[in-house]
Design a protein around this motif. Structure first.
Motif, PDB file in Angstrom:
ATOM      1  N   MET A   1      -6.232 -10.491  -0.803  1.00  0.00           N
ATOM      2  CA  MET A   1      -4.936  -9.877  -1.063  1.00  0.00           C
ATOM      3  C   MET A   1      -5.036  -9.043  -2.333  1.00  0.00           C
ATOM      4  O   MET A   1      -5.453  -9.546  -3.364  1.00  0.00           O
ATOM      5  CB  MET A   1      -3.903 -10.992  -1.218  1.00  0.00           C
ATOM      6  N   PRO A   2      -4.703  -7.750  -2.242  1.00  0.00           N
ATOM      7  CA  PRO A   2      -4.791  -6.916  -3.438  1.00  0.00           C
ATOM      8  C   PRO A   2      -3.746  -7.308  -4.470  1.00  0.00           C
ATOM      9  O   PRO A   2      -2.648  -7.734  -4.138  1.00  0.00           O
ATOM     10  CB  PRO A   2      -4.532  -5.506  -2.913  1.00  0.00           C
ATOM     11  N   ASP A   3      -4.134  -7.181  -5.754  1.00  0.00           N
ATOM     12  CA  ASP A   3      -3.161  -7.479  -6.802  1.00  0.00           C
ATOM     13  C   ASP A   3      -2.165  -6.319  -6.926  1.00  0.00           C
ATOM     14  O   ASP A   3      -2.305  -5.288  -6.282  1.00  0.00           O
ATOM     15  CB  ASP A   3      -3.852  -7.777  -8.128  1.00  0.00           C
ATOM     16  N   LYS A   4      -1.139  -6.505  -7.766  1.00  0.00           N
ATOM     17  CA  LYS A   4      -0.094  -5.485  -7.896  1.00  0.00           C
ATOM     18  C   LYS A   4      -0.651  -4.156  -8.378  1.00  0.00           C
ATOM     19  O   LYS A   4      -0.227  -3.103  -7.928  1.00  0.00           O
ATOM     20  CB  LYS A   4       0.998  -5.962  -8.848  1.00  0.00           C
ATOM     21  N   GLY A   5      -1.612  -4.203  -9.294  1.00  0.00           N
ATOM     22  CA  GLY A   5      -2.208  -2.979  -9.806  1.00  0.00           C
ATOM     23  C   GLY A   5      -2.945  -2.212  -8.731  1.00  0.00           C
ATOM     24  O   GLY A   5      -2.828  -0.993  -8.618  1.00  0.00           O
ATOM     25  N   GLU A   6      -3.710  -2.957  -7.924  1.00  0.00           N
ATOM     26  CA  GLU A   6      -4.465  -2.309  -6.851  1.00  0.00           C
ATOM     27  C   GLU A   6      -3.527  -1.748  -5.791  1.00  0.00           C
ATOM     28  O   GLU A   6      -3.721  -0.634  -5.315  1.00  0.00           O
ATOM     29  CB  GLU A   6      -5.433  -3.308  -6.224  1.00  0.00           C
ATOM     30  N   LEU A   7      -2.498  -2.486  -5.457  1.00  0.00           N
ATOM     31  CA  LEU A   7      -1.526  -2.009  -4.480  1.00  0.00           C
ATOM     32  C   LEU A   7      -0.780  -0.793  -5.024  1.00  0.00           C
ATOM     33  O   LEU A   7      -0.578   0.195  -4.306  1.00  0.00           O
ATOM     34  CB  LEU A   7      -0.537  -3.120  -4.116  1.00  0.00           C
ATOM     35  N   GLY A   8      -0.416  -0.841  -6.286  1.00  0.00           N
ATOM     36  CA  GLY A   8       0.252   0.296  -6.914  1.00  0.00           C
ATOM     37  C   GLY A   8      -0.618   1.540  -6.886  1.00  0.00           C
ATOM     38  O   GLY A   8      -0.156   2.635  -6.581  1.00  0.00           O
ATOM     39  N   TRP A   9      -1.910   1.350  -7.208  1.00  0.00           N
ATOM     40  CA  TRP A   9      -2.830   2.482  -7.183  1.00  0.00           C
ATOM     41  C   TRP A   9      -2.955   3.051  -5.772  1.00  0.00           C
ATOM     42  O   TRP A   9      -2.968   4.259  -5.592  1.00  0.00           O
ATOM     43  CB  TRP A   9      -4.202   2.100  -7.733  1.00  0.00           C
ATOM     44  N   ARG A  10      -3.064   2.189  -4.790  1.00  0.00           N
ATOM     45  CA  ARG A  10      -3.171   2.667  -3.406  1.00  0.00           C
ATOM     46  C   ARG A  10      -1.954   3.493  -3.013  1.00  0.00           C
ATOM     47  O   ARG A  10      -2.079   4.512  -2.333  1.00  0.00           O
ATOM     48  CB  ARG A  10      -3.332   1.498  -2.442  1.00  0.00           C
ATOM     49  N   LEU A  11      -0.778   3.058  -3.438  1.00  0.00           N
ATOM     50  CA  LEU A  11       0.441   3.813  -3.136  1.00  0.00           C
ATOM     51  C   LEU A  11       0.450   5.165  -3.855  1.00  0.00           C
ATOM     52  O   LEU A  11       0.788   6.189  -3.256  1.00  0.00           O
ATOM     53  CB  LEU A  11       1.680   3.004  -3.510  1.00  0.00           C
ATOM     54  N   VAL A  12       0.086   5.158  -5.129  1.00  0.00           N
ATOM     55  CA  VAL A  12       0.056   6.402  -5.908  1.00  0.00           C
ATOM     56  C   VAL A  12      -0.979   7.368  -5.333  1.00  0.00           C
ATOM     57  O   VAL A  12      -0.688   8.550  -5.112  1.00  0.00           O
ATOM     58  CB  VAL A  12      -0.235   6.106  -7.398  1.00  0.00           C
ATOM     59  N   ALA A  13      -2.179   6.883  -5.080  1.00  0.00           N
ATOM     60  CA  ALA A  13      -3.240   7.738  -4.547  1.00  0.00           C
ATOM     61  C   ALA A  13      -2.884   8.261  -3.159  1.00  0.00           C
ATOM     62  O   ALA A  13      -3.132   9.430  -2.845  1.00  0.00           O
ATOM     63  CB  ALA A  13      -4.559   6.969  -4.502  1.00  0.00           C
ATOM     64  N   GLY A  14      -2.303   7.407  -2.335  1.00  0.00           N
ATOM     65  CA  GLY A  14      -1.902   7.838  -0.996  1.00  0.00           C
ATOM     66  C   GLY A  14      -0.828   8.903  -1.031  1.00  0.00           C
ATOM     67  O   GLY A  14      -0.890   9.899  -0.301  1.00  0.00           O
ATOM     68  N   ALA A  15       0.155   8.725  -1.906  1.00  0.00           N
ATOM     69  CA  ALA A  15       1.225   9.721  -2.036  1.00  0.00           C
ATOM     70  C   ALA A  15       0.671  11.044  -2.557  1.00  0.00           C
ATOM     71  O   ALA A  15       1.044  12.119  -2.082  1.00  0.00           O
ATOM     72  CB  ALA A  15       2.325   9.202  -2.952  1.00  0.00           C
ATOM     73  N   ALA A  16      -0.230  10.971  -3.526  1.00  0.00           N
ATOM     74  CA  ALA A  16      -0.834  12.191  -4.073  1.00  0.00           C
ATOM     75  C   ALA A  16      -1.644  12.917  -3.008  1.00  0.00           C
ATOM     76  O   ALA A  16      -1.546  14.141  -2.863  1.00  0.00           O
ATOM     77  CB  ALA A  16      -1.715  11.848  -5.273  1.00  0.00           C
ATOM     78  N   ALA A  17      -2.435  12.182  -2.251  1.00  0.00           N
ATOM     79  CA  ALA A  17      -3.251  12.789  -1.202  1.00  0.00           C
ATOM     80  C   ALA A  17      -2.380  13.386  -0.097  1.00  0.00           C
ATOM     81  O   ALA A  17      -2.661  14.480   0.406  1.00  0.00           O
ATOM     82  CB  ALA A  17      -4.217  11.760  -0.623  1.00  0.00           C
ATOM     83  N   PHE A  18      -1.316  12.687   0.273  1.00  0.00           N
ATOM     84  CA  PHE A  18      -0.408  13.195   1.303  1.00  0.00           C
ATOM     85  C   PHE A  18       0.245  14.500   0.849  1.00  0.00           C
ATOM     86  O   PHE A  18       0.273  15.482   1.584  1.00  0.00           O
ATOM     87  CB  PHE A  18       0.666  12.158   1.632  1.00  0.00           C
TER      88      PHE A  18
END
Length: 103
Positions: free
Chosen positions: A1-18
């Protein structure tokens, strides 16, 4: 299970890439129209599209989208680093990861 930081980064990176992908597709389409003088192929797989045009569109779109994603992710990583004081774990080098585990 990813920690909050990793999940936050995935959301930020995904939004930026989109967002970068959306803008890049529009820019590439406009650039194609100006350079070639006609609309880009909507279905490059169709036999009705010349093979050279289909390949050119695939190369331009592929390279353009990947460059946009790369630049957006790097910009997001820089902002992440400035706000948190460290790079996301997915972007840290192996040596940096070993240091953080040892601490």
């Amino acid at each position: 299970m990813p920690d909050k930081g990793e999940l936050g980064w995935r959301l930020v990176a995904g939004a930026a890439a989109f967002g970068a992908g959306f803008v890049a597709r529009k820019a590439i389409t406009i650039g194609w129209k100006r350079a070639i003088g006609k609309e880009p192929p909507t279905n490059p797989e169709s036999p009705e599209v010349a093979l050279t045009e289909a390949i050119a569109w695939a190369v331009v779109m592929g390279v353009g989208m990947e460059v946009a994603r790369l630049l957006a992710t790097r910009a997001a990583a820089n902002r992440w680093h400035k706000s948190t004081g460290e790079l996301p774990s997915a972007l840290r080098s192996a040596a940096d990861k070993a240091k953080s585990v040892a601490s």
